[in-house]
Write a protein that holds these residues in place. Structure first.
Motif, PDB file in Angstrom:
ATOM      1  N   THR A   1      14.722  21.254   1.148  1.00 57.01           N
ATOM      2  CA  THR A   1      13.474  21.855   1.170  1.00 57.01           C
ATOM      3  C   THR A   1      12.496  21.069   1.983  1.00 57.01           C
ATOM      4  O   THR A   1      12.630  19.958   2.303  1.00 57.01           O
ATOM      5  N   ALA A   2      11.630  21.801   2.653  1.00 59.70           N
ATOM      6  CA  ALA A   2      10.623  21.053   3.413  1.00 59.70           C
ATOM      7  C   ALA A   2       9.515  21.988   3.413  1.00 59.70           C
ATOM      8  O   ALA A   2       9.220  22.918   2.828  1.00 59.70           O
ATOM      9  N   ARG A   3       8.031  21.380   3.778  1.00 54.45           N
ATOM     10  CA  ARG A   3       7.122  22.291   3.992  1.00 54.45           C
ATOM     11  C   ARG A   3       6.804  22.527   5.474  1.00 54.45           C
ATOM     12  O   ARG A   3       6.657  21.996   6.414  1.00 54.45           O
ATOM     13  N   PHE A   4       6.771  24.138   5.462  1.00 54.56           N
ATOM     14  CA  PHE A   4       6.215  24.693   6.511  1.00 54.56           C
ATOM     15  C   PHE A   4       5.786  26.170   6.429  1.00 54.56           C
ATOM     16  O   PHE A   4       5.720  26.470   5.311  1.00 54.56           O
ATOM     17  N   ASP A   5       5.303  26.623   7.259  1.00 52.34           N
ATOM     18  CA  ASP A   5       4.885  27.876   7.392  1.00 52.34           C
ATOM     19  C   ASP A   5       6.001  28.994   7.660  1.00 52.34           C
ATOM     20  O   ASP A   5       6.459  28.617   9.183  1.00 52.34           O
TER      21      ASP A   5
ATOM     22  N   VAL B   1      14.203  15.905  21.944  1.00 50.30           N
ATOM     23  CA  VAL B   1      15.519  16.553  22.281  1.00 50.30           C
ATOM     24  C   VAL B   1      16.458  15.190  22.785  1.00 50.30           C
ATOM     25  O   VAL B   1      15.964  14.114  23.337  1.00 50.30           O
ATOM     26  N   THR B   2      17.586  15.632  22.544  1.00 47.07           N
ATOM     27  CA  THR B   2      18.863  14.270  23.003  1.00 47.07           C
ATOM     28  C   THR B   2      19.847  15.419  23.959  1.00 47.07           C
ATOM     29  O   THR B   2      20.373  16.237  23.596  1.00 47.07           O
ATOM     30  N   SER B   3      19.987  14.601  25.142  1.00 48.93           N
ATOM     31  CA  SER B   3      20.863  15.439  26.051  1.00 48.93           C
ATOM     32  C   SER B   3      21.334  14.575  26.966  1.00 48.93           C
ATOM     33  O   SER B   3      20.981  13.778  27.451  1.00 48.93           O
ATOM     34  N   ARG B   4      22.498  14.981  27.476  1.00 50.49           N
ATOM     35  CA  ARG B   4      23.123  14.429  28.639  1.00 50.49           C
ATOM     36  C   ARG B   4      23.838  15.527  29.471  1.00 50.49           C
ATOM     37  O   ARG B   4      24.414  16.237  29.206  1.00 50.49           O
ATOM     38  N   PRO B   5      23.632  15.472  30.933  1.00 53.46           N
ATOM     39  CA  PRO B   5      24.334  16.344  31.648  1.00 53.46           C
ATOM     40  C   PRO B   5      25.923  16.637  31.507  1.00 53.46           C
ATOM     41  O   PRO B   5      26.570  15.577  31.482  1.00 53.46           O
ATOM     42  N   GLY B   6      26.121  17.829  31.269  1.00 55.52           N
ATOM     43  CA  GLY B   6      27.575  18.139  31.146  1.00 55.52           C
ATOM     44  C   GLY B   6      28.092  18.083  29.750  1.00 55.52           C
ATOM     45  O   GLY B   6      28.951  18.319  29.369  1.00 55.52           O
ATOM     46  N   GLU B   7      27.058  17.408  28.633  1.00 61.82           N
ATOM     47  CA  GLU B   7      27.697  17.364  27.555  1.00 61.82           C
ATOM     48  C   GLU B   7      26.787  17.925  26.478  1.00 61.82           C
ATOM     49  O   GLU B   7      26.645  17.937  25.127  1.00 61.82           O
ATOM     50  N   GLY B   8      25.897  19.048  26.785  1.00 59.90           N
ATOM     51  CA  GLY B   8      25.185  20.034  26.031  1.00 59.90           C
ATOM     52  C   GLY B   8      23.511  19.204  25.644  1.00 59.90           C
ATOM     53  O   GLY B   8      23.509  18.064  26.184  1.00 59.90           O
ATOM     54  N   SER B   9      23.129  19.903  24.756  1.00 62.88           N
ATOM     55  CA  SER B   9      21.602  19.328  24.361  1.00 62.88           C
ATOM     56  C   SER B   9      21.782  19.564  22.910  1.00 62.88           C
ATOM     57  O   SER B   9      22.262  20.443  22.408  1.00 62.88           O
ATOM     58  N   THR B  10      20.710  18.574  22.186  1.00 66.40           N
ATOM     59  CA  THR B  10      20.495  18.930  20.762  1.00 66.40           C
ATOM     60  C   THR B  10      18.808  18.734  20.781  1.00 66.40           C
ATOM     61  O   THR B  10      18.218  17.662  20.926  1.00 66.40           O
ATOM     62  N   PHE B  11      18.315  19.908  20.389  1.00 74.78           N
ATOM     63  CA  PHE B  11      16.650  19.895  19.997  1.00 74.78           C
ATOM     64  C   PHE B  11      16.663  19.797  18.646  1.00 74.78           C
ATOM     65  O   PHE B  11      17.026  20.418  17.811  1.00 74.78           O
ATOM     66  N   SER B  12      15.955  19.072  18.116  1.00 77.74           N
ATOM     67  CA  SER B  12      15.701  18.491  16.821  1.00 77.74           C
ATOM     68  C   SER B  12      14.136  18.728  16.329  1.00 77.74           C
ATOM     69  O   SER B  12      13.174  18.318  16.937  1.00 77.74           O
ATOM     70  N   LEU B  13      14.056  19.586  15.295  1.00 75.95           N
ATOM     71  CA  LEU B  13      12.755  19.991  14.898  1.00 75.95           C
ATOM     72  C   LEU B  13      12.512  19.140  13.500  1.00 75.95           C
ATOM     73  O   LEU B  13      13.074  19.452  12.627  1.00 75.95           O
ATOM     74  N   PHE B  14      11.371  18.210  13.486  1.00 75.41           N
ATOM     75  CA  PHE B  14      11.247  17.608  12.303  1.00 75.41           C
ATOM     76  C   PHE B  14      10.222  18.178  11.697  1.00 75.41           C
ATOM     77  O   PHE B  14       8.947  18.364  11.954  1.00 75.41           O
ATOM     78  N   LEU B  15      10.188  18.414  10.261  1.00 77.38           N
ATOM     79  CA  LEU B  15       9.432  19.103   9.380  1.00 77.38           C
ATOM     80  C   LEU B  15       9.140  18.226   7.962  1.00 77.38           C
ATOM     81  O   LEU B  15      10.219  17.439   7.541  1.00 77.38           O
ATOM     82  N   PRO B  16       7.906  17.913   7.651  1.00 81.80           N
ATOM     83  CA  PRO B  16       7.636  16.815   6.711  1.00 81.80           C
ATOM     84  C   PRO B  16       7.998  17.583   5.245  1.00 81.80           C
ATOM     85  O   PRO B  16       8.131  18.858   4.874  1.00 81.80           O
ATOM     86  N   ARG B  17       8.585  16.764   4.354  1.00 86.78           N
ATOM     87  CA  ARG B  17       8.999  17.096   3.211  1.00 86.78           C
ATOM     88  C   ARG B  17       8.016  17.091   1.827  1.00 86.78           C
ATOM     89  O   ARG B  17       8.189  17.563   0.786  1.00 86.78           O
ATOM     90  N   ALA B  18       6.949  16.331   2.276  1.00 86.41           N
ATOM     91  CA  ALA B  18       5.771  16.259   1.315  1.00 86.41           C
ATOM     92  C   ALA B  18       4.501  16.466   2.075  1.00 86.41           C
ATOM     93  O   ALA B  18       4.359  16.351   3.168  1.00 86.41           O
ATOM     94  N   GLU B  19       3.554  16.682   1.249  1.00 82.07           N
ATOM     95  CA  GLU B  19       2.180  16.577   1.824  1.00 82.07           C
ATOM     96  C   GLU B  19       1.682  15.089   2.356  1.00 82.07           C
ATOM     97  O   GLU B  19       2.067  14.059   1.816  1.00 82.07           O
TER      98      GLU B  19
END
Length: 304
Positions: free
Chosen positions: A191-195, A286-304
């Motif tokens: 779980t996390a806090r988000f709209d 974002v974490t990425s290298r040419p030819g190896e794909g990409s990973t976009f990371s969305l960080f959401l707070p777990r508490a107020e």
């Protein structure tokens, strides 16, 4: 009366005078602090009003504080008025553009149903695509403007992450299927806090980008990882990757990397996703290298 008695009386009088002066100074300081405290409380509540201040009765500090709070109240009112004007302008733009764009799409569809020569059909298809692109751009700009000006506030609450992942993936599923891309959602009991509404849109923008830039036969995976303070949602693709020199620029509004300039898009999806994340106390990387794909990371707070 002896000399000793006189000296003792003078000492007592001096002591009483000292105590009196100290008591007066203490009461004066206490009154000033109480006044400042009341001023700040009024300012926090938003109902501070400057009264008639007399320099002979109030300290210069109290007067300067009153003037500062008064000017701050005026600035706050002016800022609210500007926000109200922007809100009205955004509403007008959104309302005034919906009908013309809808008409463009309708007429393009009607033309497409006519018996047209092949070259004309290509023009009709291009017209419909550009109208759809214009509608997406107007919607994105309106949403971004509302977030930037604080006109539209998000209401983050604790929600299951799995529902968020599935909702974003469901929106991107038709496009992934049409392009022959495997879209996978890994189970996450977090779980996390988000709209929900805005965060689903932010995550969908990440998934849609991954699907858009991944070649046919590739894959896009959504997974979540829990930490003490944040929940990290990863969108990983098997696309071409992003050069390190461009990774800091892809979140800018309207920026499009030269290597993907031939793909459809206006370069606002990642910017909007970052605004949504920041508005809830989260962030995007974002974490990425040419030819190896990409990973976009969305960080959401777990508490107020």
């Amino acid at each position: 009366m002896t000399t000793g008695s006189i000296l003792l009386a003078l000492a007592v009088l001096a002591l009483l005078a000292t105590v009196g002066v100290a008591l007066w100074a203490h009461l004066r300081s206490r009154r000033m602090l109480d006044t400042l405290d009341r001023m700040l409380d009024d300012a926090v509540r938003g109902d501070f009003q400057e009264s008639l201040y007399d320099e002979s009765r109030l300290s210069a500090l109290e007067t300067r504080m009153a003037h500062y709070l008064s000017s701050s109240a005026v600035s706050a009112r002016n800022l609210q008025e500007e926000k109200d004007k922007i809100k009205t302008l955004i509403g007008d733009i959104s309302h005034q553009t919906k009908t013309p764009i809808a008409n463009l799409l309708l007429y393009a569809q009607l033309l497409g149903e006519q018996d047209l020569p092949p070259e004309s059909r290509a023009y009709v298809s291009a017209l419909e695509q550009q109208a759809e692109k214009l509608r997406f751009l107007i919607d994105a700009l309106v949403k971004t403007s509302r977030l930037e000006t604080g006109v539209l506030a998000m209401a983050p609450k604790s929600h299951p992450i799995q529902q968020l992942l599935e909702a974003a993936a469901a929106q991107a599923a038709p496009r992934a299927e049409a392009r022959g891309i495997a879209l996978t959602v890994e189970p996450a009991d977090l779980t996390a806090r988000f709209d929900p509404k805005w965060t689903t849109e932010a995550l969908y923008n990440l998934v849609d980008n991954a699907v858009k830039y991944t070649p046919a036969g590739g894959s896009v995976t959504l997974r979540a990882v829990g930490y003490e303070l944040f929940c990290r949602i990863d969108v990983t693709d098997t696309g071409p990757g992003i050069p390190e020199a461009e990774q800091a620029r892809i979140f800018q509004r309207f920026y499009r990397a030269p290597s993907v300039s031939q793909e459809e898009g206006v370069g606002i999806g990642l910017y909007l996703a970052r605004q949504i994340a920041a508005g809830q106390g989260g962030y995007l990387k974002v974490t990425s290298r040419p030819g190896e794909g990409s990973t976009f990371s969305l960080f959401l707070p777990r508490a107020e």
